[in-house]
Design a protein around this motif. Structure first.
Motif, PDB file in Angstrom:
ATOM      1  N   LEU A 245      81.485  63.225  93.031  1.00  0.00           N
ATOM      2  CA  LEU A 245      81.716  61.799  93.227  1.00  0.00           C
ATOM      3  C   LEU A 245      82.834  61.315  92.315  1.00  0.00           C
ATOM      4  N   ALA A 246      83.555  60.331  92.776  1.00  0.00           N
ATOM      5  CA  ALA A 246      84.534  59.688  91.901  1.00  0.00           C
ATOM      6  C   ALA A 246      83.780  58.942  90.809  1.00  0.00           C
ATOM      7  N   PRO A 247      84.328  58.879  89.589  1.00  0.00           N
ATOM      8  CA  PRO A 247      83.640  58.154  88.510  1.00  0.00           C
ATOM      9  C   PRO A 247      83.347  56.709  88.922  1.00  0.00           C
ATOM     10  N   LEU A 248      82.088  56.306  88.757  1.00  0.00           N
ATOM     11  CA  LEU A 248      81.717  54.946  89.136  1.00  0.00           C
ATOM     12  C   LEU A 248      82.411  53.944  88.227  1.00  0.00           C
ATOM     13  N   LEU A 249      82.875  52.878  88.808  1.00  0.00           N
ATOM     14  CA  LEU A 249      83.539  51.768  88.115  1.00  0.00           C
ATOM     15  C   LEU A 249      84.889  52.144  87.520  1.00  0.00           C
ATOM     16  N   GLN A 250      85.407  53.322  87.842  1.00  0.00           N
ATOM     17  CA  GLN A 250      86.738  53.660  87.334  1.00  0.00           C
ATOM     18  C   GLN A 250      87.768  52.687  87.897  1.00  0.00           C
ATOM     19  N   GLY A 251      88.541  52.082  87.017  1.00  0.00           N
ATOM     20  CA  GLY A 251      89.546  51.125  87.432  1.00  0.00           C
ATOM     21  C   GLY A 251      88.996  49.768  87.814  1.00  0.00           C
TER      22      GLY A 251
END
Length: 330
Positions: free
Chosen positions: A137-143
């Motif tokens: 998964l893509a890191p949560l809350l990234q950006g």
């Protein structure tokens, strides 16, 4: 995966604010009547994952800060009715299906309606990044902004609520410590992360606009001043002068942030401060008249009436119950 489950009930909003493990919170009761609150909490010590359901039956103003190094996700359960303010911004639905998020260092504020339930997920941010990587998964809350929110589709909302409820139900059972129960908890934890990842990918998570942040900071600063003893001479007119705002602008700021007028909100804050003092330590040395005067209530008949309207009991009853409980806590 060591699990610890607890249920904590309360009949006082200030006591209730201390029932989430490792959080720092300040709650004020805003609507009239006896308070009832409950927190069902599951804490998975390794990894650091906390899930909970919190219920409050009265309107509240809340300032919340989860444990250091964590990120919080909040999902109103949608079972009650009424408008929710998140970080000074009114959420659009009366039965909100919303995903709210905040990093611990930022904290967040809520103004909740009566009979409000919310699911919470709190995760160690470093562990979360490692788990997201392991799950692809893509890191949560990234950006994303430090504090943000977005509407959820009905099926995403149901899936999240049911997954958290299943984890709480498993944690409450004797089977949570059994091998199959631990495996089930691990599977549910992975499902929860995938759902959050999908929601973060799909949702247009946005932070509150700068204007809402300024209004919230103003309202909370006024709240802190009103909560201090011997600061009762600070009137709405004084606030307008100090903040260089017209009465109409100040009124609109409070209405948009906490849903009530400045005078009504600050009066509730002062009554809550009196209650905290009456329920605090050294109850044997307190007198209701002295406590009321510290927060600017000099007419005892009017103070007692306002206090009973808000909390459902007389201030003398609060003090008596505090004195009766004191030997038990010693």
């Amino acid at each position: 995966m060591e699990a610890a489950y607890s249920v904590r009930r309360s009949a006082d909003v200030d006591e209730h604010a201390g029932h989430l493990s490792s959080w720092r919170q300040e709650y004020d009761q805003l609507s009239c009547g006896h308070f009832t609150g409950m927190v069902r909490e599951l804490w998975l010590h390794a990894p650091r994952l906390q899930v909970f359901h919190e219920f409050t039956d009265q309107q509240t103003s809340q300032r919340c800060r989860p444990w250091s190094g964590s990120v919080w996700f909040g999902i109103p359960d949608g079972l009650g009715e009424g408008l929710v303010h998140f970080c000074g911004r009114l959420q659009p639905d009366e039965r909100p299906r919303t995903l709210m998020a905040a990093r611990a260092d930022a904290g967040f504020a809520l103004r909740t309606p009566q009979r409000f339930g919310i699911y919470g997920v709190v995760l160690d941010e470093e562990w979360l990044a490692a788990r997201c990587d392991a799950l692809g998964l893509a890191p949560l809350l990234q950006g994303r902004p430090e504090v943000c929110a977005a509407p959820l589709s009905p099926h995403r909302h149901v899936a999240l609520c049911q997954t958290i409820e299943s984890m709480l139900a498993l944690g409450a059972s004797d089977e949570a410590a059994q091998p199959w129960g631990l495996r089930a908890m691990h599977i549910l934890g992975g499902q929860l992360l995938r759902l959050l990842g999908q929601c973060c990918d799909d949702a247009a998570l946005q932070g509150p606009p700068a204007s809402a942040q300024r209004r919230l900071a103003l309202v909370m600063a006024a709240r802190d001043m009103a909560a201090e003893p011997f600061n009762h001479l600070l009137s709405v007119e004084d606030l307008c002068a100090q903040l260089h705002l017209t009465p109409r602008t100040l009124h609109n700021h409070f209405l948009g942030t906490v849903g009530v007028s400045p005078a009504e909100f600050l009066r509730s804050v002062r009554l809550n401060a009196c209650r905290r003092r009456l329920r605090g330590t050294c109850a044997e040395q307190l007198h209701v008249q002295d406590v009321a005067a510290q927060w600017g209530f000099f007419h005892m008949g009017r103070f007692a009436q306002a206090y009973r309207e808000l909390f459902g009991e007389l201030p003398s009853q609060t003090l008596r119950l505090s004195r009766q409980a004191a030997p038990l806590s010693a």
